[in-house]
Design a protein around this motif. Sequence first.
Motif, PDB file in Angstrom:
ATOM      1  N   LEU A 104     -14.455 -30.976  10.708  1.00 43.64           N
ATOM      2  CA  LEU A 104     -13.534 -31.342  11.783  1.00 43.64           C
ATOM      3  C   LEU A 104     -12.490 -32.323  11.254  1.00 43.64           C
ATOM      4  O   LEU A 104     -12.830 -33.440  10.849  1.00 43.64           O
ATOM      5  CB  LEU A 104     -14.294 -31.995  12.940  1.00 43.64           C
ATOM      6  N   PRO A 105     -11.216 -31.949  11.254  1.00 46.15           N
ATOM      7  CA  PRO A 105     -10.179 -32.891  10.810  1.00 46.15           C
ATOM      8  C   PRO A 105     -10.085 -34.083  11.756  1.00 46.15           C
ATOM      9  O   PRO A 105     -10.001 -33.908  12.981  1.00 46.15           O
ATOM     10  CB  PRO A 105      -8.890 -32.060  10.860  1.00 46.15           C
ATOM     11  N   VAL A 106     -10.122 -35.289  11.210  1.00 45.50           N
ATOM     12  CA  VAL A 106      -9.900 -36.509  11.981  1.00 45.50           C
ATOM     13  C   VAL A 106      -8.406 -36.807  11.928  1.00 45.50           C
ATOM     14  O   VAL A 106      -7.865 -37.114  10.867  1.00 45.50           O
ATOM     15  CB  VAL A 106     -10.708 -37.692  11.421  1.00 45.50           C
ATOM     16  N   ILE A 107      -7.732 -36.720  13.069  1.00 44.12           N
ATOM     17  CA  ILE A 107      -6.271 -36.835  13.076  1.00 44.12           C
ATOM     18  C   ILE A 107      -5.790 -38.162  13.662  1.00 44.12           C
ATOM     19  O   ILE A 107      -4.589 -38.466  13.618  1.00 44.12           O
ATOM     20  CB  ILE A 107      -5.624 -35.638  13.809  1.00 44.12           C
ATOM     21  N   ALA A 108      -6.699 -38.957  14.180  1.00 42.20           N
ATOM     22  CA  ALA A 108      -6.376 -40.322  14.620  1.00 42.20           C
ATOM     23  C   ALA A 108      -7.689 -41.048  14.863  1.00 42.20           C
ATOM     24  O   ALA A 108      -8.715 -40.421  15.139  1.00 42.20           O
ATOM     25  CB  ALA A 108      -5.532 -40.320  15.892  1.00 42.20           C
ATOM     26  N   GLN A 109      -7.659 -42.367  14.750  1.00 41.45           N
ATOM     27  CA  GLN A 109      -8.839 -43.147  15.114  1.00 41.45           C
ATOM     28  C   GLN A 109      -8.423 -44.571  15.460  1.00 41.45           C
ATOM     29  O   GLN A 109      -7.339 -45.031  15.092  1.00 41.45           O
ATOM     30  CB  GLN A 109      -9.896 -43.135  14.021  1.00 41.45           C
ATOM     31  N   VAL A 110      -9.320 -45.244  16.181  1.00 44.79           N
ATOM     32  CA  VAL A 110      -9.060 -46.612  16.612  1.00 44.79           C
ATOM     33  C   VAL A 110     -10.375 -47.375  16.587  1.00 44.79           C
ATOM     34  O   VAL A 110     -11.432 -46.831  16.906  1.00 44.79           O
ATOM     35  CB  VAL A 110      -8.424 -46.639  18.021  1.00 44.79           C
ATOM     36  N   SER A 131     -18.217 -54.172  19.801  1.00 47.00           N
ATOM     37  CA  SER A 131     -17.151 -53.361  19.214  1.00 47.00           C
ATOM     38  C   SER A 131     -17.154 -51.960  19.817  1.00 47.00           C
ATOM     39  O   SER A 131     -18.087 -51.560  20.508  1.00 47.00           O
ATOM     40  CB  SER A 131     -17.318 -53.279  17.689  1.00 47.00           C
ATOM     41  N   ALA A 132     -16.080 -51.234  19.541  1.00 44.33           N
ATOM     42  CA  ALA A 132     -15.950 -49.843  19.979  1.00 44.33           C
ATOM     43  C   ALA A 132     -15.188 -49.078  18.917  1.00 44.33           C
ATOM     44  O   ALA A 132     -14.444 -49.661  18.113  1.00 44.33           O
ATOM     45  CB  ALA A 132     -15.228 -49.759  21.319  1.00 44.33           C
ATOM     46  N   HIS A 133     -15.360 -47.769  18.912  1.00 42.21           N
ATOM     47  CA  HIS A 133     -14.687 -46.915  17.930  1.00 42.21           C
ATOM     48  C   HIS A 133     -14.331 -45.588  18.589  1.00 42.21           C
ATOM     49  O   HIS A 133     -15.113 -45.053  19.376  1.00 42.21           O
ATOM     50  CB  HIS A 133     -15.592 -46.662  16.721  1.00 42.21           C
ATOM     51  N   GLY A 134     -13.150 -45.095  18.279  1.00 44.23           N
ATOM     52  CA  GLY A 134     -12.726 -43.805  18.796  1.00 44.23           C
ATOM     53  C   GLY A 134     -12.114 -42.950  17.697  1.00 44.23           C
ATOM     54  O   GLY A 134     -11.462 -43.462  16.774  1.00 44.23           O
ATOM     55  N   VAL A 135     -12.342 -41.651  17.788  1.00 43.78           N
ATOM     56  CA  VAL A 135     -11.746 -40.696  16.856  1.00 43.78           C
ATOM     57  C   VAL A 135     -11.090 -39.577  17.652  1.00 43.78           C
ATOM     58  O   VAL A 135     -11.560 -39.198  18.721  1.00 43.78           O
ATOM     59  CB  VAL A 135     -12.786 -40.092  15.883  1.00 43.78           C
ATOM     60  N   ARG A 136      -9.968 -39.090  17.137  1.00 40.47           N
ATOM     61  CA  ARG A 136      -9.332 -37.890  17.684  1.00 40.47           C
ATOM     62  C   ARG A 136      -9.482 -36.797  16.637  1.00 40.47           C
ATOM     63  O   ARG A 136      -9.050 -36.953  15.485  1.00 40.47           O
ATOM     64  CB  ARG A 136      -7.855 -38.142  17.999  1.00 40.47           C
ATOM     65  N   ARG A 144      -8.014 -27.000  19.898  1.00 40.74           N
ATOM     66  CA  ARG A 144      -7.635 -28.103  20.779  1.00 40.74           C
ATOM     67  C   ARG A 144      -8.011 -29.425  20.113  1.00 40.74           C
ATOM     68  O   ARG A 144      -8.877 -29.476  19.222  1.00 40.74           O
ATOM     69  CB  ARG A 144      -8.337 -27.997  22.128  1.00 40.74           C
ATOM     70  N   ALA A 145      -7.375 -30.479  20.567  1.00 39.82           N
ATOM     71  CA  ALA A 145      -7.716 -31.829  20.113  1.00 39.82           C
ATOM     72  C   ALA A 145      -8.718 -32.450  21.078  1.00 39.82           C
ATOM     73  O   ALA A 145      -8.644 -32.243  22.295  1.00 39.82           O
ATOM     74  CB  ALA A 145      -6.468 -32.687  20.014  1.00 39.82           C
ATOM     75  N   VAL A 146      -9.649 -33.202  20.524  1.00 39.71           N
ATOM     76  CA  VAL A 146     -10.688 -33.871  21.306  1.00 39.71           C
ATOM     77  C   VAL A 146     -10.752 -35.325  20.856  1.00 39.71           C
ATOM     78  O   VAL A 146     -10.866 -35.603  19.659  1.00 39.71           O
ATOM     79  CB  VAL A 146     -12.066 -33.208  21.105  1.00 39.71           C
ATOM     80  N   SER A 147     -10.678 -36.263  21.814  1.00 42.54           N
ATOM     81  CA  SER A 147     -10.887 -37.672  21.478  1.00 42.54           C
ATOM     82  C   SER A 147     -12.267 -38.094  21.963  1.00 42.54           C
ATOM     83  O   SER A 147     -12.697 -37.705  23.057  1.00 42.54           O
ATOM     84  CB  SER A 147      -9.805 -38.558  22.095  1.00 42.54           C
ATOM     85  N   ILE A 148     -12.954 -38.872  21.135  1.00 42.85           N
ATOM     86  CA  ILE A 148     -14.310 -39.338  21.451  1.00 42.85           C
ATOM     87  C   ILE A 148     -14.358 -40.827  21.153  1.00 42.85           C
ATOM     88  O   ILE A 148     -14.109 -41.247  20.018  1.00 42.85           O
ATOM     89  CB  ILE A 148     -15.368 -38.597  20.608  1.00 42.85           C
ATOM     90  N   SER A 177      -9.561 -45.606  24.313  1.00 41.66           N
ATOM     91  CA  SER A 177      -9.587 -44.149  24.452  1.00 41.66           C
ATOM     92  C   SER A 177      -8.179 -43.599  24.670  1.00 41.66           C
ATOM     93  O   SER A 177      -7.774 -42.618  24.026  1.00 41.66           O
ATOM     94  CB  SER A 177     -10.497 -43.755  25.619  1.00 41.66           C
ATOM     95  N   GLN A 178      -7.437 -44.235  25.554  1.00 38.55           N
ATOM     96  CA  GLN A 178      -6.088 -43.749  25.862  1.00 38.55           C
ATOM     97  C   GLN A 178      -5.148 -43.862  24.676  1.00 38.55           C
ATOM     98  O   GLN A 178      -4.212 -43.073  24.549  1.00 38.55           O
ATOM     99  CB  GLN A 178      -5.542 -44.519  27.065  1.00 38.55           C
ATOM    100  N   SER A 179      -5.411 -44.819  23.787  1.00 37.70           N
ATOM    101  CA  SER A 179      -4.509 -45.028  22.654  1.00 37.70           C
ATOM    102  C   SER A 179      -4.551 -43.887  21.648  1.00 37.70           C
ATOM    103  O   SER A 179      -3.616 -43.734  20.855  1.00 37.70           O
ATOM    104  CB  SER A 179      -4.835 -46.350  21.961  1.00 37.70           C
ATOM    105  N   ILE A 180      -5.626 -43.102  21.654  1.00 35.85           N
ATOM    106  CA  ILE A 180      -5.708 -41.975  20.715  1.00 35.85           C
ATOM    107  C   ILE A 180      -5.748 -40.625  21.427  1.00 35.85           C
ATOM    108  O   ILE A 180      -5.931 -39.589  20.777  1.00 35.85           O
ATOM    109  CB  ILE A 180      -6.937 -42.087  19.779  1.00 35.85           C
ATOM    110  N   THR A 181      -5.596 -40.636  22.740  1.00 32.31           N
ATOM    111  CA  THR A 181      -5.643 -39.395  23.515  1.00 32.31           C
ATOM    112  C   THR A 181      -4.235 -39.002  23.927  1.00 32.31           C
ATOM    113  O   THR A 181      -3.505 -39.797  24.516  1.00 32.31           O
ATOM    114  CB  THR A 181      -6.514 -39.573  24.777  1.00 32.31           C
ATOM    115  N   GLU A 182      -3.856 -37.774  23.603  1.00 32.79           N
ATOM    116  CA  GLU A 182      -2.536 -37.281  23.965  1.00 32.79           C
ATOM    117  C   GLU A 182      -2.638 -36.281  25.117  1.00 32.79           C
ATOM    118  O   GLU A 182      -3.725 -35.791  25.438  1.00 32.79           O
ATOM    119  CB  GLU A 182      -1.864 -36.642  22.742  1.00 32.79           C
TER     120      GLU A 182
END
Length: 266
Positions: A104-110, A131-136, A144-148, A177-182
Amino acid sequence: MKIICLNGWGGKLHDALVSYVAAEQPDVLCLQEVVHSPGTEKDWLTYRDGDHVLPQRANFFRDVCKALPGYAATFCPAAQGVLWDESKAIPSQWGLATFVSRDLPVIAQVQGFVHKHFTPDGYGDHPRSRSAHGVRLYDLAADRAVSITHMHGLRDLAGKMDTPERAAQAHRLLGLSQSITETGDLAVVCGDFNVEPGSETLHIMQEAGFTELVTTQDFEGTRNTYYKKPGRFADYMLVNDPGAIDQFDVLYDPEVSDHCPLVLSL
């Protein structure tokens, strides 16, 4: 795509947990309560906080990496304190980790904090840093793109009631979550939130367009027989598009922690 969210309990049930994730091979594993002690080769250390004494898998993060060798792994520390090898203090980091299949390509993270900030000289007073972590990701099979995004919510010694700190934490989680979700993305938010059903935290997420999956189905809680206290809910999984769900489950067996794995198939 299969996503597993789990509080790993510091690796207390290490053998069962590592065997479980190795057999399941989820596309994404969101793991909270992860220990990382790179300065020692010991398998086990002890956490001490007053009367609270708990065995900890010293290099839990490394062990899960070995169980999932084909994964990109990110460890997100909340604090560095000490664990104990009998009377010897061992520096040890504590936080959460995300494991993503390299298919799965990681195309953004926070990465960020939902409560307080990183503390390098001790775990700190309760309620402690979180702490928290998110990946797109791009799901090539579904096109499709999925943010988690996941977190381990603050623990308040007074209980799991609503507090201003928990409300602020929820807003920060939502912001990450919103910062990496389009627009058009499928968004997933999960973790050990340390709140009860009906909490302000879940209301904030629902107001933002998320549907919570544990409380909207007939699950009796997210804790298993290892957990002896009252209050059976702690962990939650939310999505912004319930129509994308193929299956969701809270697994009471096998027991790999005192929390149940939350398993979402999209």
